[in-house]
Enzyme design. Structure first.
Site, short mmCIF file in Angstrom:
data_model
loop_
_atom_site.label_atom_id
_atom_site.label_comp_id
_atom_site.label_asym_id
_atom_site.label_seq_id
_atom_site.Cartn_x
_atom_site.Cartn_y
_atom_site.Cartn_z
N ASP A 83 -5.66 5.63 7.50
CA ASP A 83 -4.02 6.32 6.45
C ASP A 83 -3.56 5.60 7.82
N TYR A 97 5.46 -1.42 -23.71
CA TYR A 97 6.67 -1.03 -23.83
C TYR A 97 7.86 -1.34 -24.74
N TYR A 147 8.51 6.16 -7.69
CA TYR A 147 8.03 5.00 -6.52
C TYR A 147 9.07 4.45 -6.16
N LYS A 157 9.87 4.18 -2.34
CA LYS A 157 10.24 2.93 -1.13
C LYS A 157 11.93 2.93 -0.95
N LEU A 192 1.76 -5.57 -15.75
CA LEU A 192 1.65 -6.03 -16.69
C LEU A 192 0.59 -7.60 -16.80
N ASN A 236 10.20 -8.87 -20.47
CA ASN A 236 8.42 -9.20 -21.19
C ASN A 236 7.59 -9.90 -21.99
N GLU A 295 1.29 3.32 -2.48
CA GLU A 295 1.36 3.71 -3.29
C GLU A 295 2.38 2.61 -4.22
N SER A 296 1.86 2.05 -5.39
CA SER A 296 2.58 0.36 -5.73
C SER A 296 3.10 0.13 -7.48
N THR A 346 10.76 -3.32 -2.08
CA THR A 346 10.90 -4.32 -3.32
C THR A 346 12.57 -4.46 -3.92
N ASP A 347 12.82 -4.60 -5.04
CA ASP A 347 13.71 -5.04 -5.50
C ASP A 347 14.44 -3.89 -6.58
N GLU A 348 12.88 -3.25 -6.57
CA GLU A 348 13.61 -1.56 -7.86
C GLU A 348 14.53 -1.05 -6.86
N ARG A 370 8.66 3.33 -21.34
CA ARG A 370 8.45 4.07 -19.96
C ARG A 370 10.06 4.56 -19.63
N THR A 379 2.45 9.04 0.09
CA THR A 379 2.41 7.37 1.59
C THR A 379 3.26 6.95 1.33
P1 NAD Z 1 -1.24 -3.29 -4.54
O1 NAD Z 1 -1.32 -1.32 -4.61
O2 NAD Z 1 -2.32 -3.33 -4.61
O3 NAD Z 1 -1.93 -2.51 -2.28
C1 NAD Z 1 -1.43 -1.69 -2.11
C2 NAD Z 1 -2.88 -1.33 -0.30
O4 NAD Z 1 -2.50 -0.36 0.08
C3 NAD Z 1 -3.47 -1.04 -0.83
O5 NAD Z 1 -4.74 -1.86 -0.22
C4 NAD Z 1 -4.09 0.43 -0.68
O6 NAD Z 1 -5.84 0.55 0.01
C5 NAD Z 1 -3.14 0.43 0.50
N1 NAD Z 1 -2.91 1.42 1.00
C6 NAD Z 1 -2.77 3.04 0.34
N2 NAD Z 1 -2.30 4.09 0.83
C7 NAD Z 1 -2.47 3.66 1.92
C8 NAD Z 1 -2.62 4.67 2.89
N3 NAD Z 1 -1.98 5.59 3.18
N4 NAD Z 1 -2.57 3.65 3.87
C9 NAD Z 1 -3.11 2.90 4.27
N5 NAD Z 1 -3.17 2.17 3.47
C10 NAD Z 1 -3.06 2.36 2.22
O7 NAD Z 1 0.50 -3.17 -3.33
P2 NAD Z 1 1.42 -4.25 -3.90
O8 NAD Z 1 1.74 -4.98 -5.29
O9 NAD Z 1 0.07 -5.66 -2.93
O10 NAD Z 1 2.43 -3.95 -3.12
C11 NAD Z 1 2.15 -4.50 -1.07
C12 NAD Z 1 3.63 -4.17 -0.77
O11 NAD Z 1 4.86 -5.07 -1.25
C13 NAD Z 1 4.31 -2.83 -1.68
O12 NAD Z 1 5.05 -1.70 -0.10
C14 NAD Z 1 5.02 -2.84 -2.33
O13 NAD Z 1 6.00 -1.66 -2.27
C15 NAD Z 1 5.66 -3.67 -2.33
N6 NAD Z 1 5.97 -4.46 -3.70
C16 NAD Z 1 5.24 -4.97 -4.48
C17 NAD Z 1 5.88 -6.10 -5.25
C18 NAD Z 1 4.71 -6.75 -6.71
O14 NAD Z 1 5.44 -7.14 -7.58
N7 NAD Z 1 3.15 -6.18 -6.48
C19 NAD Z 1 7.24 -6.54 -4.88
C20 NAD Z 1 7.62 -6.24 -4.35
C21 NAD Z 1 7.62 -5.56 -3.74
P1 TYD Z 2 4.79 -3.41 -14.22
O1 TYD Z 2 3.60 -4.88 -14.15
O2 TYD Z 2 3.99 -2.66 -13.72
O3 TYD Z 2 5.99 -3.93 -12.64
P2 TYD Z 2 7.56 -2.99 -12.37
O4 TYD Z 2 7.23 -2.43 -12.91
O5 TYD Z 2 6.77 -2.84 -11.51
O6 TYD Z 2 8.37 -3.82 -13.47
O7 TYD Z 2 5.73 -4.02 -15.77
C1 TYD Z 2 6.00 -5.37 -15.54
C2 TYD Z 2 7.34 -5.20 -17.27
O8 TYD Z 2 6.28 -5.11 -17.54
C3 TYD Z 2 8.09 -3.17 -16.58
O9 TYD Z 2 9.10 -3.88 -17.33
C4 TYD Z 2 7.03 -2.79 -17.52
C5 TYD Z 2 6.17 -3.51 -18.29
N1 TYD Z 2 5.04 -3.36 -18.58
C6 TYD Z 2 4.42 -2.80 -20.71
O10 TYD Z 2 5.71 -3.23 -21.11
N2 TYD Z 2 3.18 -3.01 -20.64
C7 TYD Z 2 2.07 -2.30 -19.88
O11 TYD Z 2 1.26 -2.38 -19.88
C8 TYD Z 2 2.75 -2.40 -17.90
C9 TYD Z 2 1.52 -2.08 -17.19
C10 TYD Z 2 4.07 -3.12 -18.07
#
Ligand code: NAD
Ligand code: TYD
Length: 381
Positions: free
Chosen positions: A64, A244, A187, A191, A227, A286, A89-90, A138-140, A318, A105
């Site tokens: 962890d 959504y 979230y 971040k 999504l 979307n 957590e993502s 993230t860009d968020e 949402r 986290t």
């Molecule tokens: P994910 O949820 O798929 O994976 C997260 C990983 O972190 C998992 O393997 C989980 O087991 C691990 N984890 C969670 N809590 C933990 C802890 N306390 N200790 C150790 N490991 C832990 O996430 P993802 O989509 O691969 O995103 C990875 C990173 O990239 C995140 O920091 C997220 O904010 C960032 N990011 C994601 C996106 C996207 O579109 N998915 C875009 C931009 C940035």
């Molecule tokens: P998501 O994949 O959760 O990424 P983020 O919220 O980080 O952008 O969602 C992408 C977009 O799709 C977001 O505008 C929310 C929308 N969405 C739906 O409309 N229905 C769904 O079931 C999910 C998971 C997302």
């Protein structure tokens, strides 16, 4: 730098983006030692890394990031000189239901990683020299952009990712690195806080940090709560597609391997203390993506294209749903020469094929069986 021996911890390496980063580094840099530090939450799955798990330069450690003592000992033991921090957590919807876990986290976990690296690196004679703490964000964190042109306009920039048939921007403003942080969801607030801590460690202690903020990723091994994988699986099984609101929200999509390539480049060549935005100039509403997904799944399954459009089900929006994300990644393109390699239509086709060809992976993660398997395997360690 890439001809040096390095010892790098990649946190969150069993997750979606992390697994692509681990795979890239393990295969591309046999002289490096790559340590995947992951707690294996519901989102972490070692099956994502089956193809590289026996490589001699790879080690998995179930840990962890919040466990400061354990992380510090691991850094000492492995003489770590680089950290690529992805663990988090993502999922926005989960953060709305359970914000505490996100603060724990994403904020406390990042602080624990920073403090462990600081304590270890400051104990060495050379201190921070040759070290890197690279934080993936993230860009968020920038909040939401207005949609000044609901019908879309010619974008001011284009990249390989955006040069397909769909080639629109949904506003005139973009996220640039100097923009004020205005996160809206728990979230993105967590971040944002973690990004501030990383910069504070640079400014206060001189830690060699880099932060990148990336747009929405898509591709293989993404947990089907997001999504694209959720909808591909639902279309396959002819389950409703919960859209959504009106489906008008805009996201800027990047193929996950292009993100991993950017991380590799920035880890090695990025300037210390800098922030880089990563994105494809590839904005989609979307609802338009959902239609592409339906047509692609139908075609690949031999169904009449578009026959599953009636699965689209508009549901309550949402809470606090950000309207538009659009990244300006021109700094990264200009300074380090990075460009996405895939056009969106190619990336989506590859992605849909991957999920259809890997139904076992999907069944496994949706049933949670993989967690039980690895829980048993790591019991008592
Ligand atoms: P994910 O949820 O798929 O994976 C997260 C990983 O972190 C998992 O393997 C989980 O087991 C691990 N984890 C969670 N809590 C933990 C802890 N306390 N200790 C150790 N490991 C832990 O996430 P993802 O989509 O691969 O995103 C990875 C990173 O990239 C995140 O920091 C997220 O904010 C960032 N990011 C994601 C996106 C996207 O579109 N998915 C875009 C931009 C940035
Ligand atoms: P998501 O994949 O959760 O990424 P983020 O919220 O980080 O952008 O969602 C992408 C977009 O799709 C977001 O505008 C929310 C929308 N969405 C739906 O409309 N229905 C769904 O079931 C999910 C998971 C997302």
């Amino acid at each position: 730098m890439s001809d040096m021996k390095r010892s790098i911890i990649i946190t969150g390496g069993a997750g979606f983006i992390g697994s692509h980063v681990v795979r890239l580094f393990v295969n591309k840099y046999p002289e490096y030692r790559i340590i995947n530090l992951d707690k294996l939450t519901y989102a972490g799955n070692l099956a994502n890394l089956k193809d590289i798990e026996d490589k001699p330069n790879y080690r998995f450690v179930k840990m962890d990031i919040c466990d400061f003592e354990a992380v510090y000992k691991l850094m000492q033991e492995e003489k770590v000189d680089g950290i690529i921090h992805l663990a988090a957590e993502s999922h926005v919807d989960r953060s709305i239901k359970d914000p505490f876990t996100f603060a724990q986290t994403n904020v406390m976990g990042t602080l624990s990683m920073l403090q462990a690296a600081k304590t270890y690196w400051e104990s060495l004679p050379e201190k921070y020299e040759g070290k890197r703490f690279y934080h993936i964000s993230t860009d968020e964190v920038y909040g939401a952009l207005e949609m000044t042109e609901p019908e879309g306009i010619e974008p001011p920039f284009s990249t390989k990712a955006s040069s397909g048939k769909h080639h629109l921007a949904y506003g005139t403003k973009f996220f640039t690195e100097d923009l004020k942080y205005q996160p809206h969801s728990p979230y993105s607030a967590a971040k944002a806080s973690s990004d501030h801590f990383v910069r504070a460690y640079h400014d206060t202690y001189g830690m060699p940090t880099i932060v990148t903020n990336c747009s929405n990723n898509y591709g293989p091994y993404q947990f089907p709560e997001k999504l694209i994988p959720l909808f591909i699986n639902n279309i396959r099984h002819r389950r409703p597609l919960p859209v959504y609101g009106k489906g008008e929200n805009v996201r800027d999509w990047l193929y996950v391997e292009d993100h991993a390539r950017a991380i590799d480049l920035i880890f090695h060549e990025g300037s210390i203390g800098e922030t880089y935005n990563i994105g494809g100039f590839n904005e989609w509403k979307n609802i338009d993506i959902i239609k592409v997904l339906i047509n692609t799944v139908d075609r690949l399954l031999g169904r009449p294209e578009g026959v599953d459009m009636d699965l689209i089900t508009y549901v309550t929006d949402r809470a606090g749903h950000d309207l538009r994300y659009a990244i300006d990644s021109s700094k990264l393109q200009r300074e380090l020469g990075w460009e996405p390699s895939l056009q969106f239509e190619e990336g989506i086709e590859k992605t849909v094929r991957w999920y259809l060809d890997n139904q076992d992976w999907m069944d496994n993660v949706t049933s949670g069986d993989y967690q039980k398997y690895y829980d048993d395997m790591y019991k008592g360690r």
